[in-house]
Write an enzyme that holds these catalytic residues in place. Sequence first.
Site, PDB file in Angstrom:
ATOM      1  N   ASN A  53       1.250  -5.088   4.875  1.00  0.00           N
ATOM      2  CA  ASN A  53       1.545  -5.378   3.472  1.00  0.00           C
ATOM      3  C   ASN A  53       1.551  -6.885   3.192  1.00  0.00           C
ATOM      4  OD1 ASN A  53       1.652  -2.779   2.572  1.00  0.00           O
ATOM      5  ND2 ASN A  53       3.873  -2.582   2.777  1.00  0.00           N
ATOM      6  N   SER A 136      13.851   8.570 -14.292  1.00  0.00           N
ATOM      7  CA  SER A 136      13.163   8.019 -13.122  1.00  0.00           C
ATOM      8  C   SER A 136      11.835   8.736 -12.883  1.00  0.00           C
ATOM      9  CB  SER A 136      14.104   8.202 -11.913  1.00  0.00           C
ATOM     10  OG  SER A 136      13.521   7.759 -10.730  1.00  0.00           O
ATOM     11  N   HIS A 141      10.170   4.814  -5.559  1.00  0.00           N
ATOM     12  CA  HIS A 141      10.500   4.459  -4.174  1.00  0.00           C
ATOM     13  C   HIS A 141      11.957   4.822  -3.833  1.00  0.00           C
ATOM     14  CE1 HIS A 141      11.350   1.496  -0.864  1.00  0.00           C
ATOM     15  NE2 HIS A 141      10.161   1.948  -0.484  1.00  0.00           N
ATOM     16  N   GLU A 184       7.352   2.352 -11.444  1.00  0.00           N
ATOM     17  CA  GLU A 184       6.644   1.304 -10.701  1.00  0.00           C
ATOM     18  C   GLU A 184       5.337   0.972 -11.407  1.00  0.00           C
ATOM     19  OE1 GLU A 184       6.209   2.375  -6.533  1.00  0.00           O
ATOM     20  OE2 GLU A 184       8.162   3.349  -6.518  1.00  0.00           O
ATOM     21  N   SER A 188       2.772   2.855  -4.015  1.00  0.00           N
ATOM     22  CA  SER A 188       2.333   2.342  -2.717  1.00  0.00           C
ATOM     23  C   SER A 188       1.501   3.307  -1.899  1.00  0.00           C
ATOM     24  CB  SER A 188       3.543   1.909  -1.897  1.00  0.00           C
ATOM     25  OG  SER A 188       4.323   3.035  -1.561  1.00  0.00           O
ATOM     26  N   ASP A 213       9.240  -1.693 -11.099  1.00  0.00           N
ATOM     27  CA  ASP A 213       9.095  -2.192  -9.728  1.00  0.00           C
ATOM     28  C   ASP A 213       7.640  -2.626  -9.574  1.00  0.00           C
ATOM     29  OD1 ASP A 213       8.132  -1.931  -7.008  1.00  0.00           O
ATOM     30  OD2 ASP A 213      10.015  -0.975  -6.457  1.00  0.00           O
ATOM     31  N   HIS A 216       4.309  -3.800  -5.252  1.00  0.00           N
ATOM     32  CA  HIS A 216       2.943  -3.769  -4.705  1.00  0.00           C
ATOM     33  C   HIS A 216       1.936  -4.429  -5.639  1.00  0.00           C
ATOM     34  CE1 HIS A 216       3.974  -1.382  -1.199  1.00  0.00           C
ATOM     35  NE2 HIS A 216       4.853  -0.811  -2.004  1.00  0.00           N
ATOM     36  N   LYS A 247       5.716  -8.972   0.594  1.00  0.00           N
ATOM     37  CA  LYS A 247       4.391  -8.362   0.726  1.00  0.00           C
ATOM     38  C   LYS A 247       3.331  -9.419   0.381  1.00  0.00           C
ATOM     39  CE  LYS A 247       6.444  -3.807  -0.016  1.00  0.00           C
ATOM     40  NZ  LYS A 247       6.680  -3.343   1.341  1.00  0.00           N
TER      41      LYS A 247
HETATM   42  N1  PMP Z   1       9.726  -0.882  -3.813  1.00  0.00           N
HETATM   43  C1  PMP Z   1       8.615  -0.299  -3.326  1.00  0.00           C
HETATM   44  C2  PMP Z   1       7.752   0.460  -4.264  1.00  0.00           C
HETATM   45  C3  PMP Z   1       8.281  -0.429  -1.967  1.00  0.00           C
HETATM   46  O1  PMP Z   1       7.182   0.161  -1.492  1.00  0.00           O
HETATM   47  C4  PMP Z   1       9.120  -1.185  -1.118  1.00  0.00           C
HETATM   48  C5  PMP Z   1       8.827  -1.415   0.362  1.00  0.00           C
HETATM   49  N2  PMP Z   1       7.980  -0.600   0.994  1.00  0.00           N
HETATM   50  C6  PMP Z   1      10.274  -1.746  -1.668  1.00  0.00           C
HETATM   51  C7  PMP Z   1      10.549  -1.582  -3.006  1.00  0.00           C
HETATM   52  C8  PMP Z   1      11.211  -2.529  -0.816  1.00  0.00           C
HETATM   53  O2  PMP Z   1      10.740  -3.842  -0.673  1.00  0.00           O
HETATM   54  P1  PMP Z   1      11.134  -4.709   0.602  1.00  0.00           P
HETATM   55  O3  PMP Z   1      10.165  -4.347   1.678  1.00  0.00           O
HETATM   56  O4  PMP Z   1      11.029  -6.119   0.146  1.00  0.00           O
HETATM   57  O5  PMP Z   1      12.531  -4.320   0.973  1.00  0.00           O
END
Ligand code: PMP
Length: 406
Positions: A53, A136, A141, A184, A188, A213, A216, A247
């Site tokens: 990532n 939600s 995530h 989001e 992801s 969020d 990504h 990331k």
């Molecule tokens: N939100 C999403 C959509 C994620 O995919 C991730 C991590 N995979 C996070 C939050 C958490 O981020 P971090 O890796 O900085 O803890």
Amino acid sequence: MDFDGFFAEQLQTVRDEGRYRVFTEIERKRGAFPHATRYVNDGTQNVTVWCSNDYLGMGQHPVVLEAMHKTLDQCGAGAGGTRNISGTNHQHVLLEQELADLHGKEAALLFTSGYVSNWAGLGTLASKIPGCVVFSDALNHASMIEGIRHSRAEYKIWKHNDPEDLDRHLSAFPAGVPKLVAFESVYSMDGDIAPIAEILDVCEKHGAMTYIDEVHAVGLYGERGGGIAEREGLMDRITVIEGTLGKAFGVMGGYIAASADLVDFVRTFASGFIFSTALPPAVAAGACASIKHLKVSSKEREQQRDRVATVRRKLDMLGIPHLPNPSHIIPVMVGDAHKCKMISDWLMDNHGIYVQPINYPTVPVGTERLRLTPSPVHNDGDIDRLINALSDIWSQCELARGSVAA
Ligand code: PMP
């Protein structure tokens, strides 16, 4: 109770289902990413990482490393305390200003990870706004889900990326009920992108707050790397933008960006912020350098898009099934946990290609996949080796070829 017996039994179930996770220990070599070294019993193996990532390779970028070295020498290792008790360094303040500017917001607040920023940010808003109901997206995530659950606020789950379903859920509550909609931008595992404008139209109709969020997407989309909301000119219509520094920015940490009052509210009430040691100043400085660089340099984003397009085109030519999404994430669909792991092991053992299998519960059973994330640092040779190896294993295992419906 035989606790150890219980643990072993539970773990055996996970093993039997082919989804037991084993760490792959690799050494990212300075400047050489995505090429890395893996330690194996009888020596070392050079590997190419296809599942990182660190989307743009910023974790190895000289401007980031230089900023981190300089600050490490000036400030030492750790922050020395929570933000409220001796842990606030000038680097934290500069980084928060940089993040607020990136998202066109009045203020930003740092957390130790993106996970914590969602858990604490969303959780605090949901629990401290009296009578707040959270809406939600079904594929949010785990960090958002945990934050919402922890808040004990009432919540409703709306169909993934479906503004009409969101509208139905919001309509079921009187206008006076405070509403918070969480979703989001880039998801992801499927790499699909939310219809943000349509979601915002619905939220505005119901007077709901919005929390997006962009973990990504930050660094990767928009002229200055502000994410999908920047690309689509929507940042000022969103109440809270959340992101990670771990990331595309290549370092670690998380944040929210919003109005000064909202940020101050979370800063004042979020236990996940108040009671946790601040990020090391060198980490903050590295992230700040990375953001500043990506605000003015689109070279890395363009190279990444080129690499992603090349991998997709070559997969298409060979009929290796992958989800046709509009993002940088390429999910190569296998559909079976055991096969997915077997392919991943075979790629590593025979070709030094590292792609972690993605299994349940991260994705639904039957949609197990290899999630490829091409970066600017993969060269043509890396891509050809990957594609040829995938084609070989697809033939050997007689896996289905053809395109996957969106
Ligand atoms: N939100 C999403 C959509 C994620 O995919 C991730 C991590 N995979 C996070 C939050 C958490 O981020 P971090 O890796 O900085 O803890």
